[in-house]
Design an enzyme around this catalytic site. Structure first.
Site, mmCIF file in Angstrom:
data_model
loop_
_atom_site.group_PDB
_atom_site.id
_atom_site.type_symbol
_atom_site.label_atom_id
_atom_site.label_comp_id
_atom_site.label_asym_id
_atom_site.label_seq_id
_atom_site.Cartn_x
_atom_site.Cartn_y
_atom_site.Cartn_z
ATOM 1 N N LYS A 19 0.873 -1.182 0.000
ATOM 2 C CA LYS A 19 0.000 0.000 0.000
ATOM 3 C C LYS A 19 0.908 1.230 0.000
ATOM 4 C CE LYS A 19 -1.770 3.060 2.187
ATOM 5 N NZ LYS A 19 -1.559 4.508 1.856
ATOM 6 N N GLU A 61 9.967 1.542 10.453
ATOM 7 C CA GLU A 61 11.009 2.540 10.166
ATOM 8 C C GLU A 61 10.332 3.898 10.298
ATOM 9 O OE1 GLU A 61 14.095 1.976 9.684
ATOM 10 O OE2 GLU A 61 14.121 -0.162 9.196
HETATM 11 P P1 NAP Z 1 2.492 8.504 7.579
HETATM 12 O O1 NAP Z 1 1.379 9.461 7.661
HETATM 13 O O2 NAP Z 1 2.854 7.742 8.787
HETATM 14 O O3 NAP Z 1 2.129 7.531 6.372
HETATM 15 C C1 NAP Z 1 2.915 6.446 5.986
HETATM 16 C C2 NAP Z 1 2.049 5.424 5.300
HETATM 17 O O4 NAP Z 1 1.120 4.882 6.235
HETATM 18 C C3 NAP Z 1 1.202 5.967 4.171
HETATM 19 O O5 NAP Z 1 1.095 4.980 3.178
HETATM 20 C C4 NAP Z 1 -0.120 6.219 4.858
HETATM 21 O O6 NAP Z 1 -1.212 6.295 3.998
HETATM 22 C C5 NAP Z 1 -0.209 5.024 5.750
HETATM 23 N N1 NAP Z 1 -1.111 5.178 6.885
HETATM 24 C C6 NAP Z 1 -1.569 6.320 7.465
HETATM 25 N N2 NAP Z 1 -2.353 6.030 8.508
HETATM 26 C C7 NAP Z 1 -2.414 4.683 8.598
HETATM 27 C C8 NAP Z 1 -3.073 3.771 9.485
HETATM 28 N N3 NAP Z 1 -3.808 4.188 10.515
HETATM 29 N N4 NAP Z 1 -2.896 2.456 9.282
HETATM 30 C C9 NAP Z 1 -2.131 2.012 8.281
HETATM 31 N N5 NAP Z 1 -1.500 2.811 7.411
HETATM 32 C C10 NAP Z 1 -1.628 4.140 7.570
HETATM 33 O O7 NAP Z 1 3.843 9.171 7.140
HETATM 34 P P2 NAP Z 1 4.097 10.083 5.888
HETATM 35 O O8 NAP Z 1 3.530 11.416 6.188
HETATM 36 O O9 NAP Z 1 3.658 9.380 4.666
HETATM 37 O O10 NAP Z 1 5.705 10.113 5.857
HETATM 38 C C11 NAP Z 1 6.451 11.004 6.616
HETATM 39 C C12 NAP Z 1 7.012 10.316 7.855
HETATM 40 O O11 NAP Z 1 7.641 9.089 7.516
HETATM 41 C C13 NAP Z 1 8.067 11.128 8.530
HETATM 42 O O12 NAP Z 1 7.811 11.174 9.912
HETATM 43 C C14 NAP Z 1 9.370 10.374 8.247
HETATM 44 O O13 NAP Z 1 10.380 10.503 9.174
HETATM 45 C C15 NAP Z 1 8.912 8.985 8.175
HETATM 46 N N6 NAP Z 1 9.834 8.222 7.332
HETATM 47 C C16 NAP Z 1 10.658 7.319 7.923
HETATM 48 C C17 NAP Z 1 11.563 6.607 7.165
HETATM 49 C C18 NAP Z 1 12.470 5.589 7.771
HETATM 50 O O14 NAP Z 1 13.051 4.803 7.050
HETATM 51 N N7 NAP Z 1 12.630 5.538 9.069
HETATM 52 C C19 NAP Z 1 11.612 6.791 5.799
HETATM 53 C C20 NAP Z 1 10.756 7.720 5.228
HETATM 54 C C21 NAP Z 1 9.862 8.415 6.007
HETATM 55 P P3 NAP Z 1 -1.613 7.763 3.424
HETATM 56 O O15 NAP Z 1 -0.617 8.040 2.386
HETATM 57 O O16 NAP Z 1 -2.962 7.636 2.886
HETATM 58 O O17 NAP Z 1 -1.548 8.702 4.586
#
Ligand code: NAP
Ligand code: MG
Length: 497
Positions: free
Chosen positions: A193, A268
């Site tokens: 997803k 991650e």
């Molecule tokens: P996010 O809001 O946590 O979303 C990540 C993914 O999870 C998206 O596909 C999102 O779908 C999905 N998602 C959201 N709510 C969910 C739920 N309740 N259950 C299951 N899946 C759900 O993060 P983001 O805004 O996309 O990315 C930014 C964050 O990612 C930052 O905090 C960054 O540090 C972190 N990040 C970490 C790494 C690492 O390797 N540690 C790498 C890249 C990014 P939607 O797109 O529809 O919201």
């Protein structure tokens, strides 16, 4: 700038972009059962340029069932390792062959500079696939020595089962491949997803997966929103493992939701990574790396060096150097080849980053350069350096995920104290140390609580290097041997002789 870089003209992509994208389930392209689609936006313009299928729980269920069938039928897990390896190589080759196109789509969808997207599609992602293709035939158990005589004991490493992979929007294609490659090498099947803000390269990847001949159901690609699609995947009782990259907040909610069938979880998450510069360092390289470390991908990188700690004797020189680079950074549309920094992903992210800068200013931070959104179309933000910041400010404590660095002086040579400052965060993903004193560098490396410590610019990411977080930056490691073992269960077999 670079004559070898050649984005594909957008009208040449119209046959891909014009129809609404579909879901790849069980080897077939299908619309969402609800018929719903959502807009795909170019963050450099704010314009809708494609549409993608909006899956919900019913589509996720079909995808999970398909992955389950592909797993249980043995079409994948029991395929000889060489067969899995060869298909993964073919996929790597197909990605390379279409690297310009994938990179163009990624740059349009995410906003990143074309050169970065091209590096991922043409080198990084194929390398990830080949690295893990190499592991496909090299996942071995052990023959432990046991205390009881006349017993033969061995362990097997078996595929964990059906994997739900959930990825963020910041480096979409790299993350998608990084999740799929070790999972399929281990013999698992996958439901991916991707992030709703950047669904396109996942769909293109699905087409290539089809073209090279993966058996149906081995990799299913289901675009849609975190709620309902991501949630349904995490809660699904027939999913054996969730591998998630995203925010710490959502990561915590995933842990709770995965408890239903105690599925395995890898996370991650975010970071607030320190960069520590000692006065004896190669200051030119340290300054360049500090600037790149926060402005690359407009700071939307989990390992971004967002807390810059510089010894007071060289503080002005290093900070002036970062400011100078910020002032010269070419901010623009990702597909313009002279662009060095693209837009932020969305209006929401632009508001969030601006909000952090206002909050910092209110708490007494000094905006040395930047601090403003760039007027006009698209979600552009100036590269920003904040000084006069301290540990109690939100800009220092929280992950901003934008091109904003907080510079702070450090004033003594007590490594314990410097380590305490570096570790003064809920996160622990990455860190950088700049010094020519190898003893200081390695002593400090042991004291920093982070999954990665880079000394004098060391390698940040490589398929062979375990990558992940201490503390609230996550659970488990991706890449390297640990990255594939995370998709296996260990079985102990013991025989009385
Ligand atoms: P996010 O809001 O946590 O979303 C990540 C993914 O999870 C998206 O596909 C999102 O779908 C999905 N998602 C959201 N709510 C969910 C739920 N309740 N259950 C299951 N899946 C759900 O993060 P983001 O805004 O996309 O990315 C930014 C964050 O990612 C930052 O905090 C960054 O540090 C972190 N990040 C970490 C790494 C690492 O390797 N540690 C790498 C890249 C990014 P939607 O797109 O529809 O919201
Ligand atoms: Mg987009």
């Amino acid at each position: 700038m670079n004559a070898q870089l050649s984005p594909v003209p957008q009208d040449a992509l119209s046959s891909f972009l014009a129809p609404a994208q579909q879901l790849l389930i069980d080897g077939q392209w299908v619309a969402a059962l609800s018929g719903e689609t959502f807009d795909v936006i170019n963050p450099a313009t704010g314009e809708v340029f494609a549409r993608a299928a909006a899956a919900d729980a019913a589509d996720i269920d079909l995808a999970v069932q398909a992955a389950r069938r592909a797993l249980e039928s043995g079409a994948w897990a029991r395929m000889p390792a060489a067969g899995r390896r060869n298909l993964m190589w073919k996929l790597a080759e197909a990605i390379e062959a279409h690297a310009d196109e994938i990179a163009t789509l990624e740059s349009l969808d995410n906003g990143m500079p074309f050169a970065m997207a091209r590096g991922i599609a043409g080198m990084g992602a194929p390398e990830t696939l080949r690295y893990y293709a190499g592991w496909a035939g090299k996942i071995n158990g052990e023959t432990p020595t046991v205390s009881a005589p006349d017993h033969h004991v061995y362990t097997l490493r078996e595929p964990i089962g059906v994997v739900g992979a959930i990825t963020p929007w910041n480096v979409p294609f790299a993350m998608e491949v990084q999740k799929i490659a070790p999972a399929i090498a281990a013999g698992c099947t996958v439901v991916l997803k991707p992030a709703e803000l950047t669904p396109l390269t996942a769909v293109r990847l699905g087409q290539l997966i089809q073209e090279v001949g993966f058996p149906p159901g081995v990799i299913n690609i289901v675009t849609g929103f975190g709620d309902p699609a991501g949630k349904a995947l995490v809660a699904h009782p027939d999913v054996d493992k969730i591998s998630f990259t995203g925010s710490t907040l959502v990561g915590k909610s995933i842990l709770a939701a995965a408890a239903g069938n105690l599925k395995r979880v890898s996370l991650e998450l975010g970071g607030k990574s320190p960069v520590i510069v000692f006065p004896d360092a190669d200051l030119e390289r340290a300054t360049q790396a500090a600037a790149e470390g926060i402005f690359r991908n407009a700071g939307q990188i989990c390992v971004a060096g967002s807390r810059l700690y510089v010894h007071k004797d060289v503080f002005d020189r290093v900070v002036d150097g970062v400011v100078d680079r910020a002032s010269k950074l070419k901010v623009g549309v990702g597909l313009a080849l002279d662009t060095q920094m693209g837009p932020l992903i969305s209006q929401k992210q632009l508001d969030r980053v601006s909000g952090y800068i206002s909050s910092g200013s209110h708490e007494g931070a000094q905006v040395v350069i930047g601090g403003e959104r760039i007027e006009g179309q698209g979600y552009f933000m100036q590269p920003t350096v904040l000084a006069q910041t301290n540990r109690s400010m939100r800009v220092v404590r929280e992950e901003i995920f934008g091109p904003v660095v907080c510079a702070m002086p450090i004033d003594d040579a007590d490594l314990e104290r410097i380590a305490r400052i570096a570790n003064d965060t809920d996160y622990g993903l990455s860190s950088s140390i700049w010094t020519r004193d190898i003893s200081v560098a390695h002593k400090l490396a042991r004291r920093i609580k982070a999954g990665t410590v880079r000394i004098n610019g060391g390698i940040g990411l490589d398929s062979a290097l375990p990558f992940g977080g201490y503390k609230q930056s996550g659970w488990g490691r991706e890449n390297g041997r640990e990255g594939i073992e995370a998709y296996t269960e260990t079985k102990t077999v013991s025989v009385a002789l």
